[in-house]
Design an enzyme around this catalytic site. Structure first.
Site, PDB file in Angstrom:
ATOM      1  N   HIS A   1       0.083  -2.299 -32.142  1.00 50.36           N
ATOM      2  CA  HIS A   1      -1.342  -2.615 -32.215  1.00 50.36           C
ATOM      3  C   HIS A   1      -2.015  -2.503 -30.855  1.00 50.36           C
ATOM      4  CE1 HIS A   1      -0.325  -4.356 -36.168  1.00 50.36           C
ATOM      5  NE2 HIS A   1      -1.609  -4.240 -36.433  1.00 50.36           N
TER       6      HIS A   1
ATOM      7  N   ASN B   1      -1.398  -3.620 -45.454  1.00 55.66           N
ATOM      8  CA  ASN B   1      -0.849  -2.613 -44.536  1.00 55.66           C
ATOM      9  C   ASN B   1       0.595  -2.276 -44.900  1.00 55.66           C
ATOM     10  OD1 ASN B   1      -0.910  -0.784 -42.478  1.00 55.66           O
ATOM     11  ND2 ASN B   1      -1.228  -2.264 -40.840  1.00 55.66           N
TER      12      ASN B   1
END
Length: 380
Positions: A262, A231
């Site tokens: 998130h 990521n």
């Protein structure tokens, strides 16, 4: 300054409300909905706000080299802004990228004059790579649910259950490899992602917005290297928007923003706290133990193999919280394994740290632990 801070807070607030709504309507679910694109747009909005602030409100000497390069000194037009926000190659799963790179791609200034390298071959190879990972997820159709069946756990040995969950976590990552590599492939075919030429081979590089390096992720000899290749776009965003701008505890604020980005499931916060703890421990162990294995080629290879296996075990052990999400399911998982990795790493960290070292550790932790968020621009 207040202008850009309001934009950043507004974008994060809207995204947070989206996460709360999703939790309310689909708790512990994996339905693809608007929260995914919202997370991508949030990164773009906040990155652009910071770049505009750097380019129009700060002095040149106050900027780092990276901030000077990304500074926006002219407000983008509505067409440029909307095109950047809703770029079709990355709106669903990322990766994110900054406005300057996007406009350079649109105008063609990202490529040398008289040269027009195409990303067709790179895009095709990445497409095949992405297909490889999605095929693997179908060939190994396993999930977490058997673990929560007490009869299933009793019918199998501890090592079998541990191996099964390890395999599930690994296959679960393949879904992310597929999505990110496919998005990178589409970008390259469209001409976006050119990153100059290799100094040795002279081949065109198409990794400017690459978000993951699967081989490096799965074969890293340390946790720091493993998370540095995972990521990548989000890691850069966290560094540029939060870590470099926080006036109070950049590490804490970066982890907090990462978890908030998130969502609000307990598993997200548990995962990042566990990852920070394991990275700190691995750094200490590496400093003390690694010199003992530098006596020969074979023993060093053995050390690298051992640390690679341990890194994958620890990252699967901590990142499973991102999959299980809820507190009760994560607690059930960790209770079954007696919190062994936490206990072992905690004991090792205690034994290897003297009083003075522990004091110094608290001072230096910030820079080292945040390696999972701090990435150099050249790595993309």
């Amino acid at each position: 300054k207040q202008w850009y801070q309001r934009r950043v807070r507004g974008a994060i607030t809207f995204m947070s409300v989206s996460h709360i709504y999703r939790m309310y309507t689909d708790y512990n679910g994996y339905t693809l909905d608007f929260t995914g694109p919202t997370m991508i747009i949030t990164m773009k909005v906040t990155s652009l706000a910071c770049s505009v602030y750097d380019g129009m409100s700060r002095k040149e000497e106050q900027l780092s080299p990276d901030q000077k390069e990304l500074a926006v000194r002219k407000i983008p037009t509505p067409v440029e802004y909307l095109s950047y926000m809703f770029c079709f190659t990355s709106i669903l799963s990322g990766p994110t990228f900054n406005l300057q790179d996007y406009l350079a791609f649109i105008t063609g200034s990202d490529k040398p004059e008289g040269s027009e390298p195409t990303g067709y071959v790179a895009g095709l190879l990445k497409f095949l790579y992405a297909v490889f990972f999605i095929v693997l997820t179908f060939l190994v159709p396993i999930n977490f649910e058997p673990f929560f069946d007490a009869e299933w756990r009793e019918a199998h040995s501890f090592l079998y259950v541990a191996g099964y969950m390890y395999l599930v976590c690994t296959v679960y990552r393949f879904n992310y490899y597929f999505a990110w590599i496919l998005a990178d492939s589409v970008s390259n075919v469209s001409g976006f992602g050119f990153n100059g030429y290799d100094s040795e081979s002279g081949k065109a590089l198409w990794n400017k917005i690459t978000n993951v390096y699967p081989t490096k992720t799965e074969c890293s000899s340390s946790l720091r290297l493993l998370v540095a290749n995972w990521n990548v776009g989000t890691a850069l965003w966290l560094r540029r928007v939060c870590y470099e701008r926080s006036t109070w505890s950049p590490t804490v604020m970066t982890y907090l923003l990462s978890a908030t980005w998130h969502g609000f499931y307990p598993g997200y916060y548990g995962c990042f706290m566990s990852s920070a703890f394991f990275i700190l421990t691995s750094r200490k162990l590496r400093r003390v133990v690694r010199p003992l294995f530098l006596g020969g080629t074979f023993i060093k290879m053995f050390y690298d193999f051992l640390t690679t296996v341990c890194s994958l075990i620890l990252i699967n052990y901590s990142s499973i919280q991102l999959c299980l999400l809820s507190f009760d399911r994560n607690l059930e998982f960790y209770k079954y394994f007696y919190f062994l990795p936490h206990i072992i790493c905690g004991g090792a960290l205690r034994l290897l740290s003297g009083p003075q070292e522990r004091s110094q550790e608290r001072i230096n932790t910030s820079r080292d632990v945040t390696q999972q968020h701090v990435m150099s621009r050249n790595s993309t």
